[in-house]
Design an enzyme around this catalytic site. Structure first.
Site, PDB file in Angstrom:
ATOM      1  N   LEU A 171       5.536   3.287  -5.222  1.00  0.00           N
ATOM      2  CA  LEU A 171       6.989   3.172  -5.391  1.00  0.00           C
ATOM      3  C   LEU A 171       7.448   4.165  -6.449  1.00  0.00           C
ATOM      4  O   LEU A 171       6.808   4.315  -7.494  1.00  0.00           O
ATOM      5  CB  LEU A 171       7.354   1.751  -5.807  1.00  0.00           C
ATOM      6  CG  LEU A 171       7.105   0.681  -4.737  1.00  0.00           C
ATOM      7  CD1 LEU A 171       7.254  -0.711  -5.339  1.00  0.00           C
ATOM      8  CD2 LEU A 171       8.052   0.865  -3.557  1.00  0.00           C
ATOM      9  N   MET A 213       0.807  -1.218   0.000  1.00  0.00           N
ATOM     10  CA  MET A 213       0.000   0.000   0.000  1.00  0.00           C
ATOM     11  C   MET A 213       0.843   1.271   0.000  1.00  0.00           C
ATOM     12  O   MET A 213       0.513   2.244   0.672  1.00  0.00           O
ATOM     13  CB  MET A 213      -0.961  -0.014   1.195  1.00  0.00           C
ATOM     14  CG  MET A 213      -1.824  -1.269   1.290  1.00  0.00           C
ATOM     15  SD  MET A 213      -2.771  -1.628  -0.199  1.00  0.00           S
ATOM     16  CE  MET A 213      -4.100  -0.474   0.011  1.00  0.00           C
ATOM     17  N   HIS A 231      -4.409  -5.670  -8.624  1.00  0.00           N
ATOM     18  CA  HIS A 231      -5.397  -4.636  -8.292  1.00  0.00           C
ATOM     19  C   HIS A 231      -6.795  -5.238  -8.396  1.00  0.00           C
ATOM     20  O   HIS A 231      -7.113  -5.891  -9.398  1.00  0.00           O
ATOM     21  CB  HIS A 231      -5.253  -3.456  -9.270  1.00  0.00           C
ATOM     22  CG  HIS A 231      -6.205  -2.331  -8.989  1.00  0.00           C
ATOM     23  ND1 HIS A 231      -6.303  -1.711  -7.766  1.00  0.00           N
ATOM     24  CD2 HIS A 231      -7.126  -1.726  -9.789  1.00  0.00           C
ATOM     25  CE1 HIS A 231      -7.231  -0.775  -7.814  1.00  0.00           C
ATOM     26  NE2 HIS A 231      -7.743  -0.758  -9.026  1.00  0.00           N
TER      27      HIS A 231
HETATM   28  C1  GRF Z   1      -5.979  -7.174  -2.280  1.00  0.00           C
HETATM   29  O1  GRF Z   1      -7.347  -6.978  -2.556  1.00  0.00           O
HETATM   30  C2  GRF Z   1      -5.121  -6.475  -3.286  1.00  0.00           C
HETATM   31  O2  GRF Z   1      -5.620  -6.528  -4.581  1.00  0.00           O
HETATM   32  C3  GRF Z   1      -5.161  -5.065  -2.766  1.00  0.00           C
HETATM   33  O3  GRF Z   1      -5.036  -5.222  -1.375  1.00  0.00           O
HETATM   34  C4  GRF Z   1      -5.599  -6.476  -0.998  1.00  0.00           C
HETATM   35  C5  GRF Z   1      -4.575  -7.228  -0.216  1.00  0.00           C
HETATM   36  O4  GRF Z   1      -5.075  -8.406   0.345  1.00  0.00           O
HETATM   37  N1  GRF Z   1      -4.153  -4.269  -3.389  1.00  0.00           N
HETATM   38  P1  GRF Z   1      -4.094  -9.428   1.029  1.00  0.00           P
HETATM   39  O5  GRF Z   1      -3.170  -8.647   1.959  1.00  0.00           O
HETATM   40  O6  GRF Z   1      -3.311 -10.148  -0.028  1.00  0.00           O
HETATM   41  O7  GRF Z   1      -4.963 -10.376   1.802  1.00  0.00           O
END
Ligand code: GRF
Length: 204
Positions: A95, A92, A111
């Protein structure tokens, strides 16, 4: 033939990381997760890595640390594992080129929306809000390369479309999105593993 070396960056729960770890362990992935790095020391993804016997490292940003300095630090840590691929699985943080420039064509992002749709955080909830307002009936998931600082954009490697009319609650929809993500990420990373380790063809 050598197996692709994968470093996974996570910020939270790490269910997508778990899908990669499981597929690596079963041999399906054709690569190995050689390290997991998080910007958040408390990320559950680090626990998952430890549980799988994979090095788990927290690289937390210092207070007021410039993004470029953090990214250079992160790039050094990742470089120590000589990755063929860097997978952003619920990472999150944006970069910058200080990181991305070191790994051209090697950084992959997941995504929970289709290409060009709902970039940024809370994509699943925003898709659901649009659905409840009657503005959409479908959403999906994509896996793409990350060539630059664009958010949730870049050359698309794989997509899966989801019919939202199959779901009556956000929870059910979200559970299904994650299920689809796990499958799509393993498939897309598996394809890249096979490409990155395929033997060079030599003419007789
Ligand atoms: C996923 O939905 C991914 O696409 C988004 O954040 C979420 C992460 O889920 N960017 P996890 O940490 O893999 O359970």
């Amino acid at each position: 033939m050598s197996r692709a070396r994968i470093v996974v960056l996570v910020s939270g729960n790490g269910s997508n990381l778990q899908a990669l770890l499981d597929a690596a362990a079963s041999g399906e992935l054709g690569g190995d997760v050689v390290a997991v790095v998080s910007n958040r020391p408390e990320a559950y993804g680090l626990e998952r890595a430890r549980g799988a016997g994979v090095p788990a490292l927290a690289v937390a940003p210092e207070q007021d640390e410039p993004r470029a300095v953090y990214d250079a630090r992160l790039a050094e840590v990742v470089a120590g594992f000589s990755p063929d691929l860097v997978v952003l699985a619920g990472w999150m943080r944006i970069l910058t080129m200080g990181f991305l420039g070191r790994y051209p064509d090697k950084v992959v992002n997941l995504h929970p929306a289709l290409p060009g749709e709902l970039p940024g955080v809370r994509a699943i909830e925003r898709a659901w809000d649009e659905r409840t307002r009657g503005e959409r009936n479908t959403s999906g998931v994509m896996v793409h390369l990350v060539p630059d600082e664009g958010v949730d954009s870049g050359p698309v490697l794989a997509t899966a479309t989801i019919d939202m009319t199959d779901f009556t609650t956000l929870d059910d929809f979200e559970r299904h999105v994650h299920h689809v993500e796990h499958r799509l990420l393993v498939d897309a990373v598996g394809n890249l593993c096979r490409q990155s380790t395929s033997p060079t063809e030599v003419s007789p």
